[in-house]
Design an enzyme around this catalytic site. Structure first.
Site, mmCIF file in Angstrom:
data_model
loop_
_atom_site.group_PDB
_atom_site.id
_atom_site.type_symbol
_atom_site.label_atom_id
_atom_site.label_comp_id
_atom_site.label_asym_id
_atom_site.label_seq_id
_atom_site.Cartn_x
_atom_site.Cartn_y
_atom_site.Cartn_z
ATOM 1 N N TYR A 173 -1.456 -0.147 11.169
ATOM 2 C CA TYR A 173 -1.662 -0.876 9.905
ATOM 3 C C TYR A 173 -0.506 -0.649 8.949
ATOM 4 C CZ TYR A 173 -3.221 -1.479 5.064
ATOM 5 O OH TYR A 173 -3.284 -1.819 3.735
ATOM 6 N N THR A 230 0.829 -1.208 0.000
ATOM 7 C CA THR A 230 0.000 0.000 0.000
ATOM 8 C C THR A 230 0.862 1.257 0.000
ATOM 9 O OG1 THR A 230 -1.423 1.309 1.474
ATOM 10 C CG2 THR A 230 -0.153 -0.396 2.510
ATOM 11 N N ASP A 231 0.315 2.327 -0.533
ATOM 12 C CA ASP A 231 1.043 3.612 -0.512
ATOM 13 C C ASP A 231 1.151 4.164 0.913
ATOM 14 O OD1 ASP A 231 -1.645 4.362 -0.141
ATOM 15 O OD2 ASP A 231 -1.608 5.930 -1.677
ATOM 16 N N GLU A 232 0.352 3.601 1.853
ATOM 17 C CA GLU A 232 0.362 4.132 3.218
ATOM 18 C C GLU A 232 1.704 3.901 3.918
ATOM 19 O OE1 GLU A 232 -3.249 3.588 5.447
ATOM 20 O OE2 GLU A 232 -4.406 3.277 3.627
ATOM 21 N N LYS A 236 2.419 -3.188 7.373
ATOM 22 C CA LYS A 236 2.633 -3.422 5.934
ATOM 23 C C LYS A 236 4.068 -3.069 5.546
ATOM 24 C CE LYS A 236 0.006 -4.524 3.157
ATOM 25 N NZ LYS A 236 -0.410 -5.871 2.656
HETATM 26 P P1 NAD Z 1 -9.795 -7.106 2.910
HETATM 27 O O1 NAD Z 1 -9.732 -6.829 4.361
HETATM 28 O O2 NAD Z 1 -11.055 -6.883 2.155
HETATM 29 O O3 NAD Z 1 -9.359 -8.621 2.650
HETATM 30 C C1 NAD Z 1 -8.342 -9.271 3.360
HETATM 31 C C2 NAD Z 1 -8.595 -10.781 3.279
HETATM 32 O O4 NAD Z 1 -7.514 -11.449 3.954
HETATM 33 C C3 NAD Z 1 -9.892 -11.233 3.948
HETATM 34 O O5 NAD Z 1 -10.609 -12.071 3.077
HETATM 35 C C4 NAD Z 1 -9.428 -11.980 5.186
HETATM 36 O O6 NAD Z 1 -10.290 -13.048 5.554
HETATM 37 C C5 NAD Z 1 -8.069 -12.502 4.734
HETATM 38 N N1 NAD Z 1 -7.159 -12.777 5.861
HETATM 39 C C6 NAD Z 1 -6.900 -11.970 6.917
HETATM 40 N N2 NAD Z 1 -6.046 -12.570 7.756
HETATM 41 C C7 NAD Z 1 -5.742 -13.771 7.208
HETATM 42 C C8 NAD Z 1 -4.895 -14.844 7.584
HETATM 43 N N3 NAD Z 1 -4.186 -14.802 8.733
HETATM 44 N N4 NAD Z 1 -4.800 -15.907 6.784
HETATM 45 C C9 NAD Z 1 -5.509 -15.976 5.634
HETATM 46 N N5 NAD Z 1 -6.345 -15.006 5.226
HETATM 47 C C10 NAD Z 1 -6.446 -13.912 5.993
HETATM 48 O O7 NAD Z 1 -8.600 -6.265 2.278
HETATM 49 P P2 NAD Z 1 -8.409 -5.674 0.812
HETATM 50 O O8 NAD Z 1 -8.881 -4.276 0.792
HETATM 51 O O9 NAD Z 1 -8.917 -6.650 -0.189
HETATM 52 O O10 NAD Z 1 -6.820 -5.633 0.756
HETATM 53 C C11 NAD Z 1 -6.073 -6.742 0.244
HETATM 54 C C12 NAD Z 1 -4.593 -6.394 0.273
HETATM 55 O O11 NAD Z 1 -4.355 -5.217 -0.507
HETATM 56 C C13 NAD Z 1 -4.054 -6.087 1.673
HETATM 57 O O12 NAD Z 1 -2.774 -6.664 1.784
HETATM 58 C C14 NAD Z 1 -3.979 -4.565 1.714
HETATM 59 O O13 NAD Z 1 -2.939 -4.152 2.560
HETATM 60 C C15 NAD Z 1 -3.656 -4.260 0.261
HETATM 61 N N6 NAD Z 1 -4.113 -2.930 -0.224
HETATM 62 C C16 NAD Z 1 -5.413 -2.533 -0.042
HETATM 63 C C17 NAD Z 1 -5.819 -1.297 -0.532
HETATM 64 C C18 NAD Z 1 -7.246 -0.842 -0.394
HETATM 65 O O14 NAD Z 1 -7.539 0.314 -0.743
HETATM 66 N N7 NAD Z 1 -8.169 -1.662 0.044
HETATM 67 C C19 NAD Z 1 -4.906 -0.470 -1.196
HETATM 68 C C20 NAD Z 1 -3.571 -0.901 -1.346
HETATM 69 C C21 NAD Z 1 -3.204 -2.152 -0.862
HETATM 70 P P1 TYD Z 2 -10.444 4.310 4.639
HETATM 71 O O1 TYD Z 2 -11.421 3.850 3.615
HETATM 72 O O2 TYD Z 2 -10.490 3.734 6.012
HETATM 73 O O3 TYD Z 2 -8.991 4.127 3.984
HETATM 74 P P2 TYD Z 2 -7.534 4.607 4.526
HETATM 75 O O4 TYD Z 2 -7.647 5.074 5.918
HETATM 76 O O5 TYD Z 2 -6.756 3.327 4.419
HETATM 77 O O6 TYD Z 2 -7.079 5.668 3.580
HETATM 78 O O7 TYD Z 2 -10.571 5.897 4.802
HETATM 79 C C1 TYD Z 2 -10.374 6.747 3.694
HETATM 80 C C2 TYD Z 2 -10.424 8.162 4.211
HETATM 81 O O8 TYD Z 2 -11.742 8.440 4.691
HETATM 82 C C3 TYD Z 2 -9.502 8.407 5.385
HETATM 83 O O9 TYD Z 2 -8.974 9.735 5.277
HETATM 84 C C4 TYD Z 2 -10.407 8.318 6.597
HETATM 85 C C5 TYD Z 2 -11.732 8.842 6.066
HETATM 86 N N1 TYD Z 2 -12.931 8.261 6.692
HETATM 87 C C6 TYD Z 2 -13.925 9.114 7.201
HETATM 88 O O10 TYD Z 2 -13.819 10.351 7.129
HETATM 89 N N2 TYD Z 2 -15.032 8.554 7.767
HETATM 90 C C7 TYD Z 2 -15.184 7.204 7.869
HETATM 91 O O11 TYD Z 2 -16.219 6.741 8.427
HETATM 92 C C8 TYD Z 2 -14.170 6.342 7.342
HETATM 93 C C9 TYD Z 2 -14.294 4.847 7.431
HETATM 94 C C10 TYD Z 2 -13.072 6.919 6.752
#
Ligand code: NAD
Ligand code: TYD
Length: 352
Positions: free
Chosen positions: A161, A133-135, A165
């Site tokens: 978090y 992630t970019d975070e 990562k």
């Molecule tokens: P999500 O929370 O929707 O999915 C995560 C999945 O991992 C779930 O299905 C959960 O059951 C599974 N999981 C958790 N712990 C586990 C374990 N110990 N063993 C096996 N499975 C396990 O998350 P997402 O948004 O789909 O993100 C997926 C990946 O992409 C993550 O690594 C996250 O850091 C990365 N990512 C997410 C975003 C975003 O915007 N959502 C952006 C950049 C990177």
């Molecule tokens: P989120 O979807 O949790 O992603 P991330 O924190 O990983 O960027 O949140 C996106 C942005 O929205 C973040 O700046 C936090 C804000 N946010 C709210 O303002 N209200 C909310 O209820 C949530 C879940 C997020």
């Protein structure tokens, strides 16, 4: 240069396959019809087998319920299926939950990744793709919009978090450098699209607006994120998996930096709901103000550019949440957790 290119027809272990991005990735590959997919997921609160509905019965797809920290189980699975590459999505992924308690984040995101890396190394897995992630880069200055995250930006994670990562990314780097494991890291910005768990900003706001419930805005709502459609992210992961260079990091963005308030106003306007639903609430602790990706490296190296335009992608996503109301209502009521038992009772054995 990598000589280990993963070609179509490979056998891939996809961890976290029942989550938001993992399930979109599995569906994309399955539709293409070339690879064999072993989909692994622990099915935590965020994992939902409904996300993979319709794939069962396909000869190119197997689902296994397993924890990535189960080293013996994962090792046996990789041997049994002769896995060519691991695409590692599994993680605890929600910043707010990490602030409430980091233990699971360290266990799954750090130790779980270490376990997978060791098994990949021991079993001769040809490539390990870490979905990051970019975070991990921390927060950008708000008064210098021209400054964006590049692959050279120092890692300065600010939340439990993002720290977990970043730790995992450092392990991936070390396994590449020390043991010569073929690894690629992608670092993507905030995703949106179908099957996103309704605790994240966009699906939470859509679901609340559809139910005429208040939309909680943290702090002043001026925090900025670079929103990308999950389809674009999955395309980038696929490219990096097939053609990325071993040891490399690829930033992936949507070229779409927006303040949270604009995102929320766009959702309200598409749904025809009033701004009066907006509620300003206490800010998130340590809230990062701004993320933005410089995508020039992956564009130059792999020819990747995001394709889904924001308003089109958002409209399509809102329509999905309107059409699939049962999906998120079952999550919000907790009923989705019964799905696995109903769907699989008596049909699976062993660790599955
Ligand atoms: P999500 O929370 O929707 O999915 C995560 C999945 O991992 C779930 O299905 C959960 O059951 C599974 N999981 C958790 N712990 C586990 C374990 N110990 N063993 C096996 N499975 C396990 O998350 P997402 O948004 O789909 O993100 C997926 C990946 O992409 C993550 O690594 C996250 O850091 C990365 N990512 C997410 C975003 C975003 O915007 N959502 C952006 C950049 C990177
Ligand atoms: P989120 O979807 O949790 O992603 P991330 O924190 O990983 O960027 O949140 C996106 C942005 O929205 C973040 O700046 C936090 C804000 N946010 C709210 O303002 N209200 C909310 O209820 C949530 C879940 C997020």
């Amino acid at each position: 240069m990598s000589s280990n290119v993963i070609s179509p027809g490979a056998t891939l272990l996809v961890t976290g396959a029942a989550g938001f991005i993992g399930s979109n990735f599995v569906r994309m590959l399955h539709e293409r019809g070339e690879d064999r997919i072993v989909a692994l997921d622990k099915l935590t609160y965020a994992g939902n087998l409904e996300n993979l509905e319709g794939l069962d019965g396909s000869s190119r797809y197997t689902f296994v319920r397993m924890d990535i920290c189960d080293a013996d189980g994962v090792a046996a699975l990789i041997r049994e299926h002769r896995i060519d590459a691991i695409v590692h999505f599994a993680a605890e992924s929600h910043v707010d939950r990490s602030i409430l308690g980091a233990a699971e984040f360290i266990r799954t995101n750090v130790e779980g990744t270490r376990i997978l890396l060791d098994i990949a190394r021991g079993q001769g897995v040809r490539r390990f793709l870490q979905v990051s992630t970019d975070e991990v880069y921390g927060s950008l200055p708000e008064d210098r919009p021209e400054v964006k995250f590049t692959e050279q930006t120092p890692l300065q994670p600010n939340s439990p978090y993002s720290a977990s990562k970043a730790s995992a990314d450092l392990l991936v780097r070390a396994w590449n450098h020390t043991y010569g494991l073929d690894t690629v890291i992608t670092r993507c910005s905030n995703n949106y699209g179908p099957y996103q768990f309704p605790e994240k900003l966009i699906p939470l706001m859509i679901a609340n607006a559809l139910e005429d419930k208040p939309l909680p805005v943290y702090g002043d709502g001026q925090q900025r994120r670079d929103w990308i459609h999950v389809r674009d992210h999955c395309r980038a992961i696929d490219l990096a998996l097939r053609r990325g260079r071993s040891g490399e990091v690829y930033n992936v963005g949507g070229d779409n930096e927006l303040p949270n308030l604009t995102v929320i106003e766009d959702i309200l306007s598409i749904l025809g709901k009033p701004r009066t639903l907006i509620r300003y609430v206490e800010d998130r602790k340590g809230h990062d103000r701004r993320y933005s990706i410089d995508g020039s490296f992956i564009a130059a190296e792999l020819g990747y550019r995001p394709q889904v335009e924001w308003k089109t992608g958002l409209r399509e996503t809102i329509q999905w949440y309107v059409n699939n109301r049962g999906w998120w209502e079952r999550i919000r009521s907790g009923a989705y957790r019964d799905y696995y038992e109903k769907q699989y009772a008596g049909r699976l054995s062993g660790g599955q």
